[in-house]
Design an enzyme around this catalytic site. Sequence first.
Site, PDB file in Angstrom:
ATOM      1  N   SER A   1      -7.450   0.338  10.920  1.00 25.27           N
ATOM      2  CA  SER A   1      -7.058  -0.465  12.094  1.00 25.27           C
ATOM      3  C   SER A   1      -8.118  -0.325  13.167  1.00 25.27           C
ATOM      4  CB  SER A   1      -5.722   0.021  12.647  1.00 25.27           C
ATOM      5  OG  SER A   1      -5.461  -0.580  13.901  1.00 25.27           O
TER       6      SER A   1
ATOM      7  N   TYR B   1       0.358   6.155  14.765  1.00 29.99           N
ATOM      8  CA  TYR B   1      -0.329   5.115  13.981  1.00 29.99           C
ATOM      9  C   TYR B   1      -1.846   5.260  14.114  1.00 29.99           C
ATOM     10  CZ  TYR B   1      -1.521   0.282  12.541  1.00 29.99           C
ATOM     11  OH  TYR B   1      -2.049  -0.833  11.936  1.00 29.99           O
TER      12      TYR B   1
HETATM   13  P1  NAD Z   1       2.830  -6.665   7.120  1.00 25.85           P
HETATM   14  O1  NAD Z   1       3.959  -5.947   7.759  1.00 25.85           O
HETATM   15  O2  NAD Z   1       2.830  -8.147   7.056  1.00 25.85           O
HETATM   16  O3  NAD Z   1       2.602  -6.112   5.630  1.00 25.85           O
HETATM   17  C1  NAD Z   1       2.687  -4.738   5.342  1.00 25.85           C
HETATM   18  C2  NAD Z   1       3.218  -4.600   3.931  1.00 25.85           C
HETATM   19  O4  NAD Z   1       3.259  -3.192   3.627  1.00 25.85           O
HETATM   20  C3  NAD Z   1       4.653  -5.149   3.755  1.00 25.85           C
HETATM   21  O5  NAD Z   1       4.707  -6.018   2.632  1.00 25.85           O
HETATM   22  C4  NAD Z   1       5.483  -3.896   3.550  1.00 25.85           C
HETATM   23  O6  NAD Z   1       6.608  -4.093   2.690  1.00 25.85           O
HETATM   24  C5  NAD Z   1       4.472  -2.948   2.922  1.00 25.85           C
HETATM   25  N1  NAD Z   1       4.870  -1.557   3.109  1.00 25.85           N
HETATM   26  C6  NAD Z   1       5.229  -0.941   4.258  1.00 25.85           C
HETATM   27  N2  NAD Z   1       5.577   0.326   4.019  1.00 25.85           N
HETATM   28  C7  NAD Z   1       5.424   0.519   2.676  1.00 25.85           C
HETATM   29  C8  NAD Z   1       5.646   1.630   1.811  1.00 25.85           C
HETATM   30  N3  NAD Z   1       6.108   2.804   2.282  1.00 25.85           N
HETATM   31  N4  NAD Z   1       5.382   1.484   0.495  1.00 25.85           N
HETATM   32  C9  NAD Z   1       4.946   0.295   0.002  1.00 25.85           C
HETATM   33  N5  NAD Z   1       4.742  -0.792   0.772  1.00 25.85           N
HETATM   34  C10 NAD Z   1       4.989  -0.675   2.090  1.00 25.85           C
HETATM   35  O7  NAD Z   1       1.549  -6.111   7.884  1.00 25.85           O
HETATM   36  P2  NAD Z   1       0.018  -6.609   7.915  1.00 25.85           P
HETATM   37  O8  NAD Z   1      -0.252  -7.029   9.307  1.00 25.85           O
HETATM   38  O9  NAD Z   1      -0.295  -7.496   6.782  1.00 25.85           O
HETATM   39  O10 NAD Z   1      -0.694  -5.203   7.727  1.00 25.85           O
HETATM   40  C11 NAD Z   1      -1.449  -4.869   6.573  1.00 25.85           C
HETATM   41  C12 NAD Z   1      -2.301  -3.652   6.897  1.00 25.85           C
HETATM   42  O11 NAD Z   1      -3.214  -3.986   7.960  1.00 25.85           O
HETATM   43  C13 NAD Z   1      -1.485  -2.466   7.396  1.00 25.85           C
HETATM   44  O12 NAD Z   1      -2.039  -1.277   6.858  1.00 25.85           O
HETATM   45  C14 NAD Z   1      -1.676  -2.524   8.900  1.00 25.85           C
HETATM   46  O13 NAD Z   1      -1.510  -1.265   9.480  1.00 25.85           O
HETATM   47  C15 NAD Z   1      -3.092  -3.039   9.003  1.00 25.85           C
HETATM   48  N6  NAD Z   1      -3.417  -3.679  10.284  1.00 25.85           N
HETATM   49  C16 NAD Z   1      -2.918  -4.896  10.642  1.00 25.85           C
HETATM   50  C17 NAD Z   1      -3.297  -5.471  11.868  1.00 25.85           C
HETATM   51  C18 NAD Z   1      -2.815  -6.810  12.323  1.00 25.85           C
HETATM   52  O14 NAD Z   1      -3.297  -7.299  13.371  1.00 25.85           O
HETATM   53  N7  NAD Z   1      -1.913  -7.486  11.607  1.00 25.85           N
HETATM   54  C19 NAD Z   1      -4.175  -4.792  12.710  1.00 25.85           C
HETATM   55  C20 NAD Z   1      -4.652  -3.554  12.323  1.00 25.85           C
HETATM   56  C21 NAD Z   1      -4.272  -3.007  11.098  1.00 25.85           C
END
Ligand code: NAD
Length: 241
Positions: A131, A144
């Site tokens: 992130s 986080y």
């Molecule tokens: P999202 O919530 O759309 O998807 C996350 C997925 O992870 C979901 O399908 C959820 O079911 C799965 N998940 C959560 N806990 C789990 C577990 N214990 N075991 C298995 N699966 C699990 O989120 P996203 O925005 O697509 O995020 C994807 C990655 O990117 C994450 O690691 C998030 O921290 C990171 N991220 C996202 C952003 C953003 O702006 N969206 C920014 C920085 C980092």
Amino acid sequence: MSERGEKRTAVVTGGGSGIGKAIGERLAADGHQVAILDLNPDGSTFFGRKADVTDPEQVGAALDAVRAELGPVTILVNAAGLDGVSRFDKLGFEAWKRVIDVNLNGVYHCIQAALPDMVAAGWGRIVNISSSSAHSGQPYMTHYVAAKSAVNGLTKALALELGPRGITVNAVPPGFVDTPMLRKAEADGLIGGTVEDHIKRTPVRRVGLPSDIAAACSFLISEDAGYITGQILGVNGGRNT
Ligand code: NAD
């Protein structure tokens, strides 16, 4: 053979939604066989296994199922993630541990489970989705940010260890990507304004798309990226330089 190299088997954790889902779609378009590990893999059209990345037994069983169906796993993208928001003085240890468990220990379990296939093949690609908050900090998200910073550190250390075995390890820290996670944070009033407000402050003047992160993963996984390891490749529209 795909355009970018040999056809391989890729596991994408968190591939049921958002960024992970886009990564799965992109790797399939690149010609790889894709399997999704997620608490809720139903959103995916690929071979999916329900697994909680914090549980090594579930992860091991899911990886065995993928191997049996698609062959050895030589590409792993750790995209499963869980955010959380709390003032630090109100942040209980259980909430702290759960966020560390999903975002950091989950990466440990998944790499441990896939690594033997990569070592046997003498080739592997690991991409960890961390992130941009690990770079900038983020108030009320200490757990986080701590977990994601640790993922960046793990990436750097493991790259040194696995390079001699033909395995690269890189991280992509997204910043501000339009996914259910971001929209929920917006709806909960947690991003300091709206997505539109943030776009005005983003140098490239748009919100990031899951496909932007997927494109970076595609490159890092390609044969062309074989000399790139231990890197933290920011994909954030210039928000963190
Ligand atoms: P999202 O919530 O759309 O998807 C996350 C997925 O992870 C979901 O399908 C959820 O079911 C799965 N998940 C959560 N806990 C789990 C577990 N214990 N075991 C298995 N699966 C699990 O989120 P996203 O925005 O697509 O995020 C994807 C990655 O990117 C994450 O690691 C998030 O921290 C990171 N991220 C996202 C952003 C953003 O702006 N969206 C920014 C920085 C980092």
